[in-house]
Write a protein that holds these residues in place. Structure first.
Motif, PDB file in Angstrom:
ATOM      1  N   UNK A 168       0.848  -1.209   0.000  1.00  9.43           N
ATOM      2  CA  UNK A 168       0.000   0.000   0.000  1.00  9.43           C
ATOM      3  C   UNK A 168       0.875   1.247   0.000  1.00  9.43           C
ATOM      4  N   UNK A 169       1.908   1.219   0.842  1.00  8.69           N
ATOM      5  CA  UNK A 169       2.849   2.336   0.885  1.00  8.69           C
ATOM      6  C   UNK A 169       3.491   2.535  -0.481  1.00  8.69           C
ATOM      7  N   UNK A 170       3.903   1.432  -1.116  1.00  9.37           N
ATOM      8  CA  UNK A 170       4.568   1.527  -2.418  1.00  9.37           C
ATOM      9  C   UNK A 170       3.656   2.185  -3.444  1.00  9.37           C
ATOM     10  N   UNK A 171       2.383   1.790  -3.407  1.00 14.60           N
ATOM     11  CA  UNK A 171       1.412   2.340  -4.364  1.00 14.60           C
ATOM     12  C   UNK A 171       1.232   3.848  -4.135  1.00 14.60           C
ATOM     13  N   UNK A 172       1.083   4.213  -2.874  1.00 13.74           N
ATOM     14  CA  UNK A 172       0.879   5.630  -2.545  1.00 13.74           C
ATOM     15  C   UNK A 172       2.109   6.437  -2.965  1.00 13.74           C
ATOM     16  N   UNK A 173       3.290   5.905  -2.656  1.00 15.98           N
ATOM     17  CA  UNK A 173       4.531   6.624  -2.978  1.00 15.98           C
ATOM     18  C   UNK A 173       4.717   6.748  -4.485  1.00 15.98           C
ATOM     19  N   UNK A 174       4.413   5.663  -5.188  1.00 14.04           N
ATOM     20  CA  UNK A 174       4.522   5.703  -6.656  1.00 14.04           C
ATOM     21  C   UNK A 174       3.607   6.785  -7.206  1.00 14.04           C
ATOM     22  N   UNK A 175       2.381   6.856  -6.668  1.00 12.17           N
ATOM     23  CA  UNK A 175       1.431   7.859  -7.165  1.00 12.17           C
ATOM     24  C   UNK A 175       1.872   9.280  -6.819  1.00 12.17           C
ATOM     25  N   UNK A 196      -0.229  -7.357  -7.457  1.00 12.89           N
ATOM     26  CA  UNK A 196      -0.344  -7.277  -8.917  1.00 12.89           C
ATOM     27  C   UNK A 196      -0.372  -5.833  -9.387  1.00 12.89           C
ATOM     28  N   UNK A 197      -1.044  -4.980  -8.633  1.00 11.60           N
ATOM     29  CA  UNK A 197      -1.135  -3.587  -9.097  1.00 11.60           C
ATOM     30  C   UNK A 197       0.228  -2.915  -9.044  1.00 11.60           C
ATOM     31  N   UNK A 198       1.053  -3.324  -8.105  1.00  8.82           N
ATOM     32  CA  UNK A 198       2.404  -2.749  -8.045  1.00  8.82           C
ATOM     33  C   UNK A 198       3.290  -3.393  -9.111  1.00  8.82           C
ATOM     34  N   UNK A 199       3.163  -4.731  -9.244  1.00  3.10           N
ATOM     35  CA  UNK A 199       3.992  -5.453 -10.220  1.00  3.10           C
ATOM     36  C   UNK A 199       3.623  -5.102 -11.655  1.00  3.10           C
ATOM     37  N   UNK A 200       2.308  -4.920 -11.896  1.00  8.00           N
ATOM     38  CA  UNK A 200       1.837  -4.686 -13.260  1.00  8.00           C
ATOM     39  C   UNK A 200       2.535  -3.494 -13.876  1.00  8.00           C
ATOM     40  N   UNK A 201       2.837  -2.534 -13.077  1.00 10.00           N
ATOM     41  CA  UNK A 201       3.415  -1.300 -13.608  1.00 10.00           C
ATOM     42  C   UNK A 201       4.932  -1.307 -13.580  1.00 10.00           C
ATOM     43  N   UNK A 202       5.463  -2.340 -13.047  1.00  6.45           N
ATOM     44  CA  UNK A 202       6.917  -2.454 -12.974  1.00  6.45           C
ATOM     45  C   UNK A 202       7.431  -2.866 -14.357  1.00  6.45           C
ATOM     46  N   UNK A 203       8.483  -2.364 -14.991  1.00  5.74           N
ATOM     47  CA  UNK A 203       9.422  -1.470 -14.351  1.00  5.74           C
ATOM     48  C   UNK A 203       9.167   0.004 -14.617  1.00  5.74           C
ATOM     49  N   UNK A 204       8.181   0.313 -15.524  1.00  4.14           N
ATOM     50  CA  UNK A 204       7.999   1.711 -15.898  1.00  4.14           C
ATOM     51  C   UNK A 204       7.497   2.572 -14.763  1.00  4.14           C
ATOM     52  N   UNK A 205       6.934   1.971 -13.743  1.00  8.45           N
ATOM     53  CA  UNK A 205       6.226   2.719 -12.704  1.00  8.45           C
ATOM     54  C   UNK A 205       7.124   3.387 -11.681  1.00  8.45           C
ATOM     55  N   UNK A 206       8.364   2.995 -11.636  1.00  9.70           N
ATOM     56  CA  UNK A 206       9.208   3.526 -10.562  1.00  9.70           C
ATOM     57  C   UNK A 206       9.167   2.656  -9.331  1.00  9.70           C
ATOM     58  N   UNK A 207       8.604   1.425  -9.456  1.00  9.62           N
ATOM     59  CA  UNK A 207       8.645   0.494  -8.321  1.00  9.62           C
ATOM     60  C   UNK A 207       9.444  -0.732  -8.739  1.00  9.62           C
ATOM     61  N   UNK A 208      10.466  -1.068  -7.973  1.00  9.31           N
ATOM     62  CA  UNK A 208      11.153  -2.331  -8.234  1.00  9.31           C
ATOM     63  C   UNK A 208      11.049  -3.203  -7.001  1.00  9.31           C
ATOM     64  N   UNK A 209      10.965  -4.504  -7.269  1.00  7.49           N
ATOM     65  CA  UNK A 209      10.657  -5.444  -6.187  1.00  7.49           C
ATOM     66  C   UNK A 209      11.734  -6.515  -6.122  1.00  7.49           C
TER      67      UNK A 209
END
Ligand SMILES: Cc1cc2nc3c(=O)[nH]c(=O)nc-3n(C[C@H](O)[C@H](O)[C@H](O)COP(=O)(O)OP(=O)(O)OC[C@H]3O[C@@H](n4cnc5c(N)ncnc54)[C@H](O)[C@@H]3O)c2cc1C
Length: 322
Positions: A168-175, A196-209
């Motif tokens: 949840x934190x990752x999603x908020x921070x990405x946004x 999935x919502x965090x992974x789906x946008x990886x790698x363009x989203x700025x979130x890496x896991x």
């Protein structure tokens, strides 16, 4: 004379138990360690859309609605309280202390433990090499770690943890436009939809896991932190402006050190320290019941806490008839 029932903790579980006890003809008395009742939701300024029929209510609003309801019933909530308790076959003796002095003593028919959980803190990361040198302005704990970020201008965030709060934190921070690195010790335990919502946008989203990975050491730089990760056989370096530690929760049971059990074994806890409950929220000790997150590691939520508070109250009423 009404029979007293003592409730430890004034979150949703404790307050719901108090309401039900009052409706069932008992005299509930609540003790709360904080300065105000409401529990965790007292701090949740986001909308709590997990309760049927109250989709636009924030946690803060919900806590004040719960508090106001108890006030209309004149149910005493003793705040900033700690307790000393003796449980025997005859009932429960309780001393409520405030700032070290006994504020009130009484005997009750039963006691309900509704003390919830707290987020894991320093002790879970303090062994990471270099951790002790980090500035407090770069390390944040718990689900609201993101809350003042916009004021700081910091934008590269390392999140430690793999549960709902981490994602949840990752999603908020990405946004908010941050670059986020999530490091999980195992595979993510968060809800699939969130992962999935965090992974789906990886790698363009700025979130890496990084799963099954760990922080080896951290080095304090002028305004940043250099982090060395181990992921499989690889070593990875990231330079971040802050670290959010979201390692989940542990039950609030430390008060048990001030409890004595005159005619039974001590209260049964599971291996993670949660109070073990059987049907009707009964614990291993007669006269002691538990409700909410403190005994519910798998389904913590407002709605389950409210329900378990009600069930505990109803069980006390049924047991008092035996
Ligand atoms: C950021 C965040 C967001 C959340 N969002 C949602 C959501 O949207 N929907 C949802 O359903 N759930 C949500 N939850 C979870 C929900 O808040 C909890 O599941 C719920 O509050 C549990 O209620 P409880 O009464 O068992 O415990 P708590 O709410 O934790 O209340 C326990 C109370 O006991 C007190 N206490 C602790 N120790 C003692 C002691 N020794 N003596 C006296 N009092 C003590 C505490 O101060 C606290 O007031 C969220 C949690 C967090 C942290």
């Amino acid at each position: 004379m009404l029979q007293k029932v003592f409730i430890l903790g004034a979150g949703p579980a404790g307050m719901s138990a108090a309401l039900w006890l009052r409706n069932l003809g008992f005299e509930p008395i609540v003790a709360e360690s904080e300065s105000e009742s409401g529990g965790m939701q007292r701090l949740n300024f986001l909308k709590n859309n997990w309760i049927l029929g109250s989709e636009s209510t924030t946690g803060v609003d919900l806590a004040s609605v719960h508090r106001a309801h108890l006030e209309t019933l004149d149910i005493p909530v003793l705040t900033e309280a700690s307790t000393k308790v003796d449980v025997s076959a005859q009932g429960v003796k309780i001393d409520v202390l405030r700032r070290g002095s006994i504020q009130r003593s009484f005997e009750a028919l039963a006691i309900i433990i509704a003390t919830g959980t707290r987020f894991r803190s320093h002790e879970y990361v303090s062994k990471i090499a270099g951790w002790g040198s980090l500035l407090s302005s770069t390390v944040f704990f718990g689900p609201f770690a993101f809350s003042k970020l916009a004021l700081t201008g910091q934008s590269e965030v390392l999140i430690l943890g793999g549960g709902d709060n981490a994602f949840e934190n990752a999603k908020i921070l990405r946004d908010l436009g941050c670059r986020v690195t999530i490091v999980c010790r195992s595979n993510p335990k968060a809800q699939r939809k969130l992962v999935e919502s965090v992974r789906a946008n990886h790698p363009g989203s700025g979130v890496e896991l990084f799963c099954e990975s760990a922080v080896v050491n951290v080095i304090r730089l002028e305004e940043k932190v250099e982090v060395r990760l181990r992921s499989g056989k690889e070593q990875i370096f990231r330079r971040v402006s802050r670290i959010h530690v979201l390692y989940g929760y542990e039950p609030n049971v430390s008060f048990l050190k001030n409890w004595s059990f005159t005619s039974s074994s001590p209260l049964a806890l599971d291996s993670a320290g949660y109070v073990v409950v059987e049907s009707g929220q009964r614990t291993s000790v007669n006269g002691v019941y538990a409700a909410g997150d403190v005994c519910n590691p798998n389904y913590p939520s407002v709605i389950t806490a409210l329900a378990q508070g009600a069930i505990a109250a109803k069980s006390i009423e049924m047991d008092s008839r035996c």
